[in-house]
Motif scaffolding. Structure first.
Motif, PDB file in Angstrom:
ATOM      1  N   THR A  47      53.367  -8.839 -28.576  1.00  0.00           N
ATOM      2  CA  THR A  47      53.658  -7.921 -27.465  1.00  0.00           C
ATOM      3  C   THR A  47      52.408  -7.563 -26.684  1.00  0.00           C
ATOM      4  OG1 THR A  47      53.478  -6.099 -29.053  1.00  0.00           O
ATOM      5  CG2 THR A  47      55.686  -6.903 -28.554  1.00  0.00           C
ATOM      6  N   GLY A  48      51.227  -7.949 -27.194  1.00  0.00           N
ATOM      7  CA  GLY A  48      49.981  -7.654 -26.511  1.00  0.00           C
ATOM      8  C   GLY A  48      49.452  -6.278 -26.850  1.00  0.00           C
ATOM      9  N   LEU A  49      48.311  -5.956 -26.253  1.00  0.00           N
ATOM     10  CA  LEU A  49      47.658  -4.665 -26.472  1.00  0.00           C
ATOM     11  C   LEU A  49      47.417  -4.045 -25.102  1.00  0.00           C
ATOM     12  CD1 LEU A  49      45.261  -6.003 -29.235  1.00  0.00           C
ATOM     13  CD2 LEU A  49      47.251  -4.536 -29.608  1.00  0.00           C
ATOM     14  N   THR A  50      48.528  -3.764 -24.439  1.00  0.00           N
ATOM     15  CA  THR A  50      48.501  -3.387 -23.025  1.00  0.00           C
ATOM     16  C   THR A  50      47.896  -2.009 -22.793  1.00  0.00           C
ATOM     17  OG1 THR A  50      50.779  -2.581 -23.227  1.00  0.00           O
ATOM     18  CG2 THR A  50      50.472  -4.857 -22.484  1.00  0.00           C
ATOM     19  N   GLY A  51      48.063  -1.117 -23.753  1.00  0.00           N
ATOM     20  CA  GLY A  51      47.481   0.217 -23.597  1.00  0.00           C
ATOM     21  C   GLY A  51      45.968   0.157 -23.560  1.00  0.00           C
ATOM     22  N   ALA A  52      45.392  -0.627 -24.480  1.00  0.00           N
ATOM     23  CA  ALA A  52      43.938  -0.778 -24.513  1.00  0.00           C
ATOM     24  C   ALA A  52      43.430  -1.499 -23.272  1.00  0.00           C
ATOM     25  CB  ALA A  52      43.525  -1.535 -25.772  1.00  0.00           C
ATOM     26  N   ASP A  53      44.173  -2.506 -22.816  1.00  0.00           N
ATOM     27  CA  ASP A  53      43.771  -3.231 -21.607  1.00  0.00           C
ATOM     28  C   ASP A  53      43.730  -2.294 -20.401  1.00  0.00           C
ATOM     29  OD1 ASP A  53      43.398  -5.741 -22.777  1.00  0.00           O
ATOM     30  OD2 ASP A  53      45.513  -6.279 -22.540  1.00  0.00           O
ATOM     31  N   ALA A  54      44.749  -1.455 -20.266  1.00  0.00           N
ATOM     32  CA  ALA A  54      44.796  -0.523 -19.131  1.00  0.00           C
ATOM     33  C   ALA A  54      43.660   0.488 -19.209  1.00  0.00           C
ATOM     34  CB  ALA A  54      46.146   0.184 -19.106  1.00  0.00           C
ATOM     35  N   LEU A  55      43.384   0.976 -20.407  1.00  0.00           N
ATOM     36  CA  LEU A  55      42.333   1.978 -20.582  1.00  0.00           C
ATOM     37  C   LEU A  55      40.952   1.389 -20.310  1.00  0.00           C
ATOM     38  CD1 LEU A  55      41.275   4.739 -21.515  1.00  0.00           C
ATOM     39  CD2 LEU A  55      41.447   3.906 -23.875  1.00  0.00           C
ATOM     40  N   PHE A  56      40.698   0.198 -20.839  1.00  0.00           N
ATOM     41  CA  PHE A  56      39.360  -0.392 -20.734  1.00  0.00           C
ATOM     42  C   PHE A  56      38.914  -0.519 -19.284  1.00  0.00           C
ATOM     43  CE2 PHE A  56      37.001  -4.488 -20.195  1.00  0.00           C
ATOM     44  CZ  PHE A  56      35.777  -3.999 -20.598  1.00  0.00           C
ATOM     45  N   ASP A  57      39.794  -0.924 -18.409  1.00  0.00           N
ATOM     46  CA  ASP A  57      39.413  -1.140 -17.017  1.00  0.00           C
ATOM     47  C   ASP A  57      39.077   0.160 -16.287  1.00  0.00           C
ATOM     48  OD1 ASP A  57      39.715  -3.859 -17.289  1.00  0.00           O
ATOM     49  OD2 ASP A  57      41.813  -3.851 -16.652  1.00  0.00           O
ATOM     50  N   GLN A  58      39.382   1.300 -16.908  1.00  0.00           N
ATOM     51  CA  GLN A  58      39.117   2.599 -16.278  1.00  0.00           C
ATOM     52  C   GLN A  58      37.991   3.381 -16.942  1.00  0.00           C
ATOM     53  OE1 GLN A  58      42.869   4.591 -16.693  1.00  0.00           O
ATOM     54  NE2 GLN A  58      43.931   3.302 -15.206  1.00  0.00           N
ATOM     55  N   LEU A  59      37.535   2.947 -18.109  1.00  0.00           N
ATOM     56  CA  LEU A  59      36.646   3.777 -18.924  1.00  0.00           C
ATOM     57  C   LEU A  59      35.226   3.860 -18.378  1.00  0.00           C
ATOM     58  CD1 LEU A  59      37.366   2.986 -22.673  1.00  0.00           C
ATOM     59  CD2 LEU A  59      37.545   5.191 -21.527  1.00  0.00           C
ATOM     60  N   LEU A  60      34.654   5.049 -18.487  1.00  0.00           N
ATOM     61  CA  LEU A  60      33.241   5.262 -18.184  1.00  0.00           C
ATOM     62  C   LEU A  60      32.745   6.438 -19.013  1.00  0.00           C
ATOM     63  CD1 LEU A  60      30.743   4.569 -16.450  1.00  0.00           C
ATOM     64  CD2 LEU A  60      31.511   6.328 -14.848  1.00  0.00           C
ATOM     65  N   SER A  61      31.718   6.222 -19.832  1.00  0.00           N
ATOM     66  CA  SER A  61      31.129   7.291 -20.634  1.00  0.00           C
ATOM     67  C   SER A  61      29.934   7.876 -19.897  1.00  0.00           C
ATOM     68  CB  SER A  61      30.685   6.764 -22.002  1.00  0.00           C
ATOM     69  OG  SER A  61      31.791   6.355 -22.771  1.00  0.00           O
ATOM     70  N   LEU A  62      29.969   9.189 -19.673  1.00  0.00           N
ATOM     71  CA  LEU A  62      28.868   9.889 -19.014  1.00  0.00           C
ATOM     72  C   LEU A  62      27.854  10.369 -20.050  1.00  0.00           C
ATOM     73  CD1 LEU A  62      30.917  12.007 -16.437  1.00  0.00           C
ATOM     74  CD2 LEU A  62      29.818   9.780 -16.084  1.00  0.00           C
ATOM     75  N   PRO A  63      26.633  10.672 -19.649  1.00  0.00           N
ATOM     76  CA  PRO A  63      25.628  11.142 -20.608  1.00  0.00           C
ATOM     77  C   PRO A  63      26.108  12.361 -21.392  1.00  0.00           C
ATOM     78  CG  PRO A  63      24.592  10.611 -18.517  1.00  0.00           C
ATOM     79  CD  PRO A  63      26.079  10.532 -18.284  1.00  0.00           C
ATOM     80  N   MET A  64      25.828  12.363 -22.700  1.00  0.00           N
ATOM     81  CA  MET A  64      26.230  13.470 -23.570  1.00  0.00           C
ATOM     82  C   MET A  64      25.286  13.524 -24.765  1.00  0.00           C
ATOM     83  SD  MET A  64      27.975  15.992 -24.750  1.00  0.00           S
ATOM     84  CE  MET A  64      29.401  16.241 -23.698  1.00  0.00           C
ATOM     85  N   TYR A  65      24.385  14.499 -24.771  1.00  0.00           N
ATOM     86  CA  TYR A  65      23.481  14.719 -25.902  1.00  0.00           C
ATOM     87  C   TYR A  65      22.899  16.120 -25.780  1.00  0.00           C
ATOM     88  CZ  TYR A  65      20.549  12.629 -22.217  1.00  0.00           C
ATOM     89  OH  TYR A  65      19.967  12.297 -21.021  1.00  0.00           O
ATOM     90  N   PRO A  66      22.469  16.730 -26.890  1.00  0.00           N
ATOM     91  CA  PRO A  66      22.109  18.148 -26.879  1.00  0.00           C
ATOM     92  C   PRO A  66      20.981  18.526 -25.933  1.00  0.00           C
ATOM     93  CG  PRO A  66      22.479  17.423 -29.122  1.00  0.00           C
ATOM     94  CD  PRO A  66      22.513  16.197 -28.271  1.00  0.00           C
ATOM     95  N   ARG A  67      20.037  17.625 -25.691  1.00  0.00           N
ATOM     96  CA  ARG A  67      18.907  17.975 -24.832  1.00  0.00           C
ATOM     97  C   ARG A  67      19.195  17.705 -23.354  1.00  0.00           C
ATOM     98  NH1 ARG A  67      13.112  16.372 -26.870  1.00  0.00           N
ATOM     99  NH2 ARG A  67      13.893  14.245 -26.573  1.00  0.00           N
ATOM    100  N   LEU A  68      20.408  17.331 -23.032  1.00  0.00           N
ATOM    101  CA  LEU A  68      20.810  17.217 -21.641  1.00  0.00           C
ATOM    102  C   LEU A  68      20.775  18.614 -21.015  1.00  0.00           C
ATOM    103  CD1 LEU A  68      21.915  14.790 -19.918  1.00  0.00           C
ATOM    104  CD2 LEU A  68      24.198  15.660 -20.430  1.00  0.00           C
TER     105      LEU A  68
END
Length: 411
Positions: free
Chosen positions: A364-385
């Protein structure tokens, strides 16, 4: 000296324009007391697994509410050892989210088992009971399962185990993102067969490298301590203690996967700072939320509903849907031009060439992950930010989002 990570895959850090603030994606902060602890061990004459590792294990187990903690060389090795400790027949089926780091699925393969990839809910980045059932029914009942608390969010481990038909003692929890995550009021680290943590340079408790396995099973903990050092019944420290014996036996196949006392001493010092670091991560997430909420084309990270748990904020992953989909990589490039580092977590495992053949993927595929991957972006995140750096990131994302929606260059 503090090591700062200024380059990550897919990102080229550019000189900051005048008036802008350079924001690296990650920051591996080794505190002054952790550096002093490492030096103390280096001067002691004993630097490999020994007294410091034993103390770190005890302190870490207390911090996460586990009976035992076993220090290892990495979370990946921890997952492999935790799976090996189950004594499953070679080729046994093991479920794993496809939205995870490749190392977690490599661990299944290296343990001699067969990974079966599970789709995710694009809203959470994690499997659901329905996607677990689909994967389990496609190839037959699995023998075990690896569950990831993705980005620091809370996975419903008991519900996923029930959907898979796997008892909790055959669930290995990948908590590389989840030191500081709570399921309800219980910290991640107890209540399942084994939970594996990471101390990689970008993690919430950074040592550069290293990992920990926690378990409430006495016999399993004993096996893991032997298996991390070739399966030997006595490690070098215990053999060389006054009154110790050189004799040892090897009853099981093991790995070379122990943690050094240098790392453990650093970990003990870093652990003292961890509560304050977690409070700061929560503050940063709230600041991002305040400025990015309601921004067209930008969806904020999922987090537990009140009472369901606490997010560790290892990552702050947004979903981008600019101009009916947009181009995530163009956003990455635009932020890089402003000297803002970003990353993507992760390339779904089924999109990686090796695992497209080595893992089982439901028809059936992994359509949820495929849809999510094309939109993902991780922004900076660490305590000294700093607040100023968070604000600079938010201004840049806001400007890009408005251009993406309207075609105008408003900042």
């Amino acid at each position: 000296m503090t090591t700062r990570i200024t380059a990550v895959p897919r990102v080229v850090t550019m000189p900051a324009p005048a008036g802008e603030i350079a924001v690296p994606f990650a920051d591996c902060h080794i505190t002054a007391d952790a550096q002093a602890a490492a030096l103390r061990v280096l001067q002691s004459g004993w630097v490999t697994t020994g007294r410091e590792a034993v103390a770190f294990e005890a302190e870490f187990a207390t911090a996460v509410g586990a009976t035992h903690a076993v220090a290892v060389s990495s979370c990946t090795q921890g997952i492999e050892l935790a799976l090996r400790s189950l004594g499953l027949p070679p080729g046994s089926l093991v479920l794993s989210s496809t939205m995870t780091f490749c190392g977690a699925v490599h661990a299944i393969v290296h343990a001699g088992l067969q990974p079966v990839l599970v789709d995710v809910d694009p809203a959470t980045g994690m499997p659901t009971p329905a996607t677990v059932r689909t994967a389990a029914q496609a190839y037959g009942r699995p023998a075990a399962m690896v569950v990831v608390h993705w980005a620091g969010d809370v996975a419903d481990v008991p519900a996923l185990a029930e959907a898979a038909g796997v008892p909790l003692d055959r669930v290995v929890v990948d908590a590389a993102h989840a030191l500081g995550t709570y399921a309800g009021v219980v910290p991640v680290g107890s209540g399942c067969g084994a939970t594996c943590f990471s101390f990689y340079a970008t993690k919430n408790l950074p040592l550069g490298e290293g990992g920990m396995i926690t378990t409430d099973d006495d016999a399993r903990a004993d096996w893991l301590r032997r298996a991390r050092l070739h399966g030997m019944t006595a490690d070098a420290w215990r053999r060389y203690l006054p009154g110790g014996s050189w004799r040892y036996n090897v009853a099981d196949a093991g790995l070379k996967a122990n943690m050094t006392d240098v790392q453990a001493a650093m970990g003990r010092a870093q652990l003292a700072h961890f509560p304050a670091w977690q409070r700061r991560r929560a503050q940063i997430a709230a600041r991002y939320d305040e400025q990015l909420a309601g921004l067209p084309g930008v969806r904020l990270p999922h987090r537990p509903a009140p009472g369901d748990g606490t997010h560790a904020w290892h990552l702050y992953p947004v979903r981008l849907r600019l101009n009916g989909g947009g181009d995530r990589d163009k956003v990455i490039a635009a932020l890089s031009e402003r000297a803002i580092g970003t990353s993507v977590h992760f390339v779904p495992v089924h999109r990686l060439a090796y695992f497209s053949q080595a893992a089982l993927i439901p028809s059936t595929g992994l359509t949820g992950a495929d849809a999510l991957f094309d939109q993902l972006l991780s922004l900076p995140m660490y305590p000294r930010l700093t607040d100023a750096q968070v604000d600079a990131v938010c201004r840049a994302v806001t400007g890009i989002a408005h251009r993406g929606i309207s075609g105008k260059g408003t900042e």
